[in-house]
Enzyme design. Structure first.
Site, PDB file in Angstrom:
ATOM      1  N   GLN A   1       3.209   9.856   1.150  1.00 32.26           N
ATOM      2  CA  GLN A   1       4.491   9.157   0.997  1.00 32.26           C
ATOM      3  C   GLN A   1       5.214   9.529  -0.295  1.00 32.26           C
ATOM      4  O   GLN A   1       6.384   9.187  -0.464  1.00 32.26           O
ATOM      5  CB  GLN A   1       4.301   7.641   1.067  1.00 32.26           C
ATOM      6  CG  GLN A   1       3.890   7.154   2.450  1.00 32.26           C
ATOM      7  CD  GLN A   1       3.770   5.651   2.472  1.00 32.26           C
ATOM      8  OE1 GLN A   1       2.725   5.111   2.122  1.00 32.26           O
ATOM      9  NE2 GLN A   1       4.833   4.957   2.850  1.00 32.26           N
TER      10      GLN A   1
ATOM     11  N   GLY B   1       0.828  -1.192   0.000  1.00 32.15           N
ATOM     12  CA  GLY B   1       0.000   0.000   0.000  1.00 32.15           C
ATOM     13  C   GLY B   1       0.865   1.245   0.000  1.00 32.15           C
ATOM     14  O   GLY B   1       2.055   1.185   0.329  1.00 32.15           O
TER      15      GLY B   1
ATOM     16  N   HIS C   1      -1.542   7.040   7.847  1.00 32.21           N
ATOM     17  CA  HIS C   1      -0.652   7.987   7.162  1.00 32.21           C
ATOM     18  C   HIS C   1      -1.362   9.320   6.895  1.00 32.21           C
ATOM     19  O   HIS C   1      -0.727  10.379   6.894  1.00 32.21           O
ATOM     20  CB  HIS C   1      -0.194   7.418   5.811  1.00 32.21           C
ATOM     21  CG  HIS C   1       1.014   6.536   5.881  1.00 32.21           C
ATOM     22  ND1 HIS C   1       2.235   6.974   6.306  1.00 32.21           N
ATOM     23  CD2 HIS C   1       1.192   5.227   5.537  1.00 32.21           C
ATOM     24  CE1 HIS C   1       3.122   5.979   6.238  1.00 32.21           C
ATOM     25  NE2 HIS C   1       2.506   4.898   5.777  1.00 32.21           N
TER      26      HIS C   1
ATOM     27  N   CYS D   1       6.956  -0.471   6.354  1.00 33.39           N
ATOM     28  CA  CYS D   1       6.454   0.712   5.648  1.00 33.39           C
ATOM     29  C   CYS D   1       7.534   1.174   4.685  1.00 33.39           C
ATOM     30  O   CYS D   1       8.715   1.217   5.057  1.00 33.39           O
ATOM     31  CB  CYS D   1       6.140   1.810   6.658  1.00 33.39           C
ATOM     32  SG  CYS D   1       5.576   3.345   5.916  1.00 33.39           S
ATOM     33  N   LEU D   2       7.132   1.525   3.471  1.00 33.50           N
ATOM     34  CA  LEU D   2       8.104   1.964   2.469  1.00 33.50           C
ATOM     35  C   LEU D   2       8.811   3.246   2.897  1.00 33.50           C
ATOM     36  O   LEU D   2       9.893   3.547   2.406  1.00 33.50           O
ATOM     37  CB  LEU D   2       7.413   2.156   1.113  1.00 33.50           C
ATOM     38  CG  LEU D   2       6.833   0.876   0.498  1.00 33.50           C
ATOM     39  CD1 LEU D   2       6.031   1.197  -0.758  1.00 33.50           C
ATOM     40  CD2 LEU D   2       7.933  -0.145   0.190  1.00 33.50           C
TER      41      LEU D   2
ATOM     42  N   HIS E   1      -3.265   0.776   8.186  1.00 33.38           N
ATOM     43  CA  HIS E   1      -1.908   1.324   8.119  1.00 33.38           C
ATOM     44  C   HIS E   1      -1.887   2.584   7.237  1.00 33.38           C
ATOM     45  O   HIS E   1      -1.343   3.624   7.636  1.00 33.38           O
ATOM     46  CB  HIS E   1      -0.956   0.244   7.578  1.00 33.38           C
ATOM     47  CG  HIS E   1       0.447   0.711   7.343  1.00 33.38           C
ATOM     48  ND1 HIS E   1       1.528   0.202   8.029  1.00 33.38           N
ATOM     49  CD2 HIS E   1       0.954   1.646   6.496  1.00 33.38           C
ATOM     50  CE1 HIS E   1       2.631   0.805   7.606  1.00 33.38           C
ATOM     51  NE2 HIS E   1       2.306   1.681   6.680  1.00 33.38           N
ATOM     52  N   GLU E   2      -2.492   2.471   6.053  1.00 34.85           N
ATOM     53  CA  GLU E   2      -2.473   3.609   5.123  1.00 34.85           C
ATOM     54  C   GLU E   2      -3.334   4.757   5.641  1.00 34.85           C
ATOM     55  O   GLU E   2      -2.981   5.930   5.499  1.00 34.85           O
ATOM     56  CB  GLU E   2      -2.953   3.174   3.733  1.00 34.85           C
ATOM     57  CG  GLU E   2      -2.108   2.093   3.072  1.00 34.85           C
ATOM     58  CD  GLU E   2      -0.619   2.408   3.042  1.00 34.85           C
ATOM     59  OE1 GLU E   2      -0.245   3.590   2.969  1.00 34.85           O
ATOM     60  OE2 GLU E   2       0.176   1.449   3.094  1.00 34.85           O
TER      61      GLU E   2
HETATM   62 NI    NI Z   1       3.385   3.009   5.484  1.00 39.28          NI
END
Ligand code: NI
Length: 156
Positions: free
Chosen positions: A51, A46, A138, A92-93, A134-135
């Site tokens: 991000q 995701g 953000h 997480c990226l 999770h997203e």
């Molecule tokens: Ni993330």
């Protein structure tokens, strides 16, 4: 198609609240297409707009086992109900090379708009529910490491 640069932990933008989306035109479609290309390249589950440095209430989550199965696009999402709990490993990226255990709802119901501004509702559970939560975090400047236990170097 364009790959955008993923913002990493330490950049203040990740801690800001993203803004409601009112534009469902070409600019938002381009952002979504670029986010997809960026997620494919990173082979992630995701990605939120913040991000890639864009403070808009947008994220994408894989719709299957991998990003190559496609993604669901969430714009102005709201988690309207949740139930149960699950605990599992997340990364997480924007926090590369790390992982941690996070407890999330097992099921969520989400109301959201698609890229054309139409409203939908989805019920998700298990891994997809985890990814959505999770997203969603953000969008309000929260990272999984704020909630995780046993944060350590990733196996991946
Ligand atoms: Ni993330």
């Amino acid at each position: 198609m364009a790959i955008r640069q993923i913002v990493k932990q330490g950049d203040e933008v990740l801690r800001k609240r993203s803004f409601e989306v009112t534009d469902f035109g070409e600019r938002t479609h381009q952002l979504l297409d670029d986010m997809y290309d960026t997620l494919v390249k990173a082979d992630g589950a995701g990605l939120a707009a913040v991000q890639v440095g864009v403070l808009k209430r947008i994220f994408i989550v894989i719709d299957g086992d991998s990003v190559r199965d496609g993604v669901i696009e969430f714009i102005n999402p709201e988690i309207i109900s949740q139930s149960g709990t699950q605990t599992g490993v997340e990364g997480c990226l924007s926090v590369p090379g790390m992982q941690g255990d996070v407890t999330r709802p097992n099921k969520v119901t989400v109301r959201y708009q698609d890229r054309n501004g139409d409203w939908f509702e989805i019920k998700a559970e298990g891994f997809i529910a985890r990814a959505i939560c999770h997203e969603y975090d953000h969008l309000d400047g929260t990272l999984y490491i704020d909630k995780a236990k046993n944060v350590k170097a990733s196996d991946r």
